[in-house]
Enzyme design. Structure first.
Site, PDB file in Angstrom:
ATOM      1  N   GLY A  90       0.920  -1.200   0.014  1.00 48.37           N
ATOM      2  CA  GLY A  90      -0.248   0.042  -0.109  1.00 48.37           C
ATOM      3  C   GLY A  90       0.784   1.323   0.141  1.00 48.37           C
ATOM      4  O   GLY A  90       0.661   2.283  -0.674  1.00 48.37           O
ATOM      5  N   ILE A  91       1.845   1.222   0.882  1.00 49.50           N
ATOM      6  CA  ILE A  91       2.745   2.452   0.882  1.00 49.50           C
ATOM      7  C   ILE A  91       3.376   2.600  -0.387  1.00 49.50           C
ATOM      8  O   ILE A  91       3.401   4.011  -1.052  1.00 49.50           O
ATOM      9  CB  ILE A  91       3.784   2.362   2.070  1.00 49.50           C
ATOM     10  N   VAL A 101      10.498   3.285   6.049  1.00 48.04           N
ATOM     11  CA  VAL A 101       9.433   3.380   6.816  1.00 48.04           C
ATOM     12  C   VAL A 101       8.690   2.343   7.292  1.00 48.04           C
ATOM     13  O   VAL A 101       7.455   2.189   7.537  1.00 48.04           O
ATOM     14  CB  VAL A 101       8.520   4.473   5.757  1.00 48.04           C
ATOM     15  N   ARG A 156      10.167  -1.525   9.211  1.00 45.56           N
ATOM     16  CA  ARG A 156      10.697  -1.553  10.614  1.00 45.56           C
ATOM     17  C   ARG A 156      12.001  -1.891  10.500  1.00 45.56           C
ATOM     18  O   ARG A 156      12.976  -1.908   9.656  1.00 45.56           O
ATOM     19  CB  ARG A 156      10.229  -3.112  10.809  1.00 45.56           C
ATOM     20  N   ASP A 208      12.353   6.278   9.620  1.00 47.35           N
ATOM     21  CA  ASP A 208      11.455   6.758  10.498  1.00 47.35           C
ATOM     22  C   ASP A 208      11.283   5.447  11.557  1.00 47.35           C
ATOM     23  O   ASP A 208      10.428   5.751  12.766  1.00 47.35           O
ATOM     24  CB  ASP A 208       9.871   6.835   9.804  1.00 47.35           C
ATOM     25  N   GLU A 211      14.548   0.428  18.516  1.00 50.05           N
ATOM     26  CA  GLU A 211      13.503   1.620  18.768  1.00 50.05           C
ATOM     27  C   GLU A 211      13.019   1.474  19.941  1.00 50.05           C
ATOM     28  O   GLU A 211      12.540   0.142  20.327  1.00 50.05           O
ATOM     29  CB  GLU A 211      12.807   1.223  17.598  1.00 50.05           C
ATOM     30  N   HIS A 265       9.346   7.151  14.483  1.00 49.91           N
ATOM     31  CA  HIS A 265       8.243   6.447  14.228  1.00 49.91           C
ATOM     32  C   HIS A 265       6.993   7.276  14.044  1.00 49.91           C
ATOM     33  O   HIS A 265       5.863   6.876  14.737  1.00 49.91           O
ATOM     34  CB  HIS A 265       8.176   5.357  14.812  1.00 49.91           C
ATOM     35  N   ASN A 292       3.000   8.321  10.537  1.00 46.55           N
ATOM     36  CA  ASN A 292       1.488   8.251  10.569  1.00 46.55           C
ATOM     37  C   ASN A 292       1.015   8.796  11.930  1.00 46.55           C
ATOM     38  O   ASN A 292       0.665   7.979  12.904  1.00 46.55           O
ATOM     39  CB  ASN A 292       1.166   6.689  10.315  1.00 46.55           C
TER      40      ASN A 292
END
Lengths: 310, 310
Positions: A142-143, A221, A223, A247, A252, A271, A274
């Site tokens: 989708g991205i 963007v 993981r 991101d 993390e 992160h 969104n």
């Protein structure tokens, strides 16, 4: 437009003006849950109704990942209801973020932001352009599909990588994962948007970074685990690549004092591609599209498979 | 494709592979100057031939602004030759830069780049999106026309302002300069791309900034004098607007110690939106298009008016 046969759609757990107008825009009618054909749920699994009226044939959940909804028993394995997630709804925001990171990298923005004096002649030779460049999108779901037209508007070509290699619309070519190593010398820049699985751990490591060009930027963007962070730091420090826009990081959150924080050509965003503020409008768009499909009896977007559990 | 009637095109002052291929791509033949129909000049006015062979009917100059070419006498007022400048050739690079500045502003990138720790929850509420926003382009010439499709790919609407108000393709509405004040409360963000004239000095001043919204970003890729710098600094410091991305400043170069350098939400790029490294490819594209038009006998792009002097 709403008609007598328009689906009756309930919204929960509380009234929501943005979702009301999304349902109406999609051709539905706002309805109490007792007589609803569908339920749009904007709350958490904990407050989800323990029983749904028999009239409800479709439930739209508010999350892209839905492990919690299975774990908490909201979605039974033997359901006759159609369940949909919000998978894909937030792709456009993440794609916008990826484009921002890539543009900022290619045009040398981090050093500009750190500057406190007019450094035109120093910066001139370092500024590139996306126009005429080729961007590889690793994991074109989708991205990636949201990003391709954004890159096209900048005059950049996209090459896509997905598991099967089946052509991704708008990409000038699509590689199957098995032939992925060919892209590293072929593309100028790399956007990582693949799922994190044992097979994709350190997908971009020392060898892949070595095959890239001195002006190449790597944008992640997806993981943090998809990139070998140690190898990435070395590649940026030695100017083997242009830089990275991350991101997501590994580990993390990125700990204080990590070498990535001090590299000018590593852009770290925590992160937040969104962010909560842009989610409601994105979810409302997704709801509107799915209500339209439900009204027409078409297949809904982001269908959940209750047996498979995703 | 080149044919017997293809125009013969000379390239000067020195051979140039990028321009050779641009001429061939445009349907021309590379020719010595003695027998050429056209001359593509990539040098300075000082080295321009003092006399051109009678066969030359068109000269393509390498600059967008051509004052120097008149001042040095290269372009005579009574010429029968068609002269073209490179006006418009570099618009795409400036538009890309404007989009980068706008995305970086809206998504709060400067504070991210300054951060040395994971500030996700602090940044979350500050990150916006271009999707669903309205961007006003003040002075919608070549740069504005290049920017509109880039914004459309991000899901943003453009409103344009030009002198006459005659509709700009792709803009949802176009305002004449006389009604410009209406845009300040109507748009989310503002990109300034108008020429610097006495009438446009401080076009964006205290009143215009006061009419903007707290999330509004102002991007200036035109000339520093179009913005009242003092009023801008105050508007950013008081959080009356979101911030500013400035490729041009007043004064320029921006002196060390100027308050703009220390504002996180002022992004300064030292007039490098059209850097030397991206110019040759952009000029070659322009040449290629003009050779095609010349071959077909069509009107050339960026015609110079020798009598008017521009």
């Amino acid at each position: 437009m709403a008609t007598d046969t328009s689906p009756r759609v309930a919204i929960g757990p509380v009234p929501d003006a943005l979702l009301d107008s999304a349902v109406l825009r999609g051709g539905g009618l706002i309805s109490p849950i007792d007589t609803a054909d569908a339920l749009i749920w904007a709350g958490s699994p904990e407050t989800f109704p323990s029983e749904l009226p028999a009239s409800v044939r479709w439930v739209q959940l508010p999350s892209a990942g839905i492990e919690d909804w299975f774990d908490s028993g909201v979605i039974p394995k033997d359901t006759e209801i159609t369940w949909t997630s919000a998978a894909g709804a937030f792709s456009a925001s993440v794609a916008e973020h990826a484009l921002m990171l890539l543009l900022a990298g290619v045009r040398h923005l981090p050093a500009h932001i750190e500057a406190r004096t007019w450094r035109q002649f120093e910066f001139f030779p370092k500024i590139g352009t996306l126009r005429g460049s080729t961007v590889a999108i690793i994991g074109a779901g989708g991205i990636g599909r949201a990003l391709i037209p954004m890159l096209a508007a900048q005059g950049a070509d996209s090459i896509a990588v997905n598991r099967s290699g089946s052509p991704v619309p708008g990409a000038i070519s699509t590689y199957p994962a098995s032939r992925m190593d060919e892209i590293y010398s072929r593309a100028d820049h790399f956007v990582i948007a693949a799922p994190a699985t044992p097979a994709t751990r350190h997908l971009v490591g020392r060898a892949q970074l070595a095959a890239m060009q001195p002006h190449s930027w790597v944008i992640n963007v997806a993981r943090g685990s998809l990139v070998d962070t140690g190898a990435l730091v070395e590649a940026i420090e030695s100017e083997q690549i242009g830089g990275a826009g991350l991101d997501v990081t590994d580990p993390e959150p990125l700990p204080d004092g990590h070498p990535l924080w001090d590299l000018t050509n590593a852009i770290i965003t925590p992160h937040d591609s969104n962010p909560p503020g842009v989610r409601p409008a994105a979810f409302a768009d997704h709801v509107s599209k799915n209500v339209t499909r439900f009204a027409k009896g078409e297949a809904l977007a982001a269908l959940v498979d209750p047996v498979a559990g995703y």
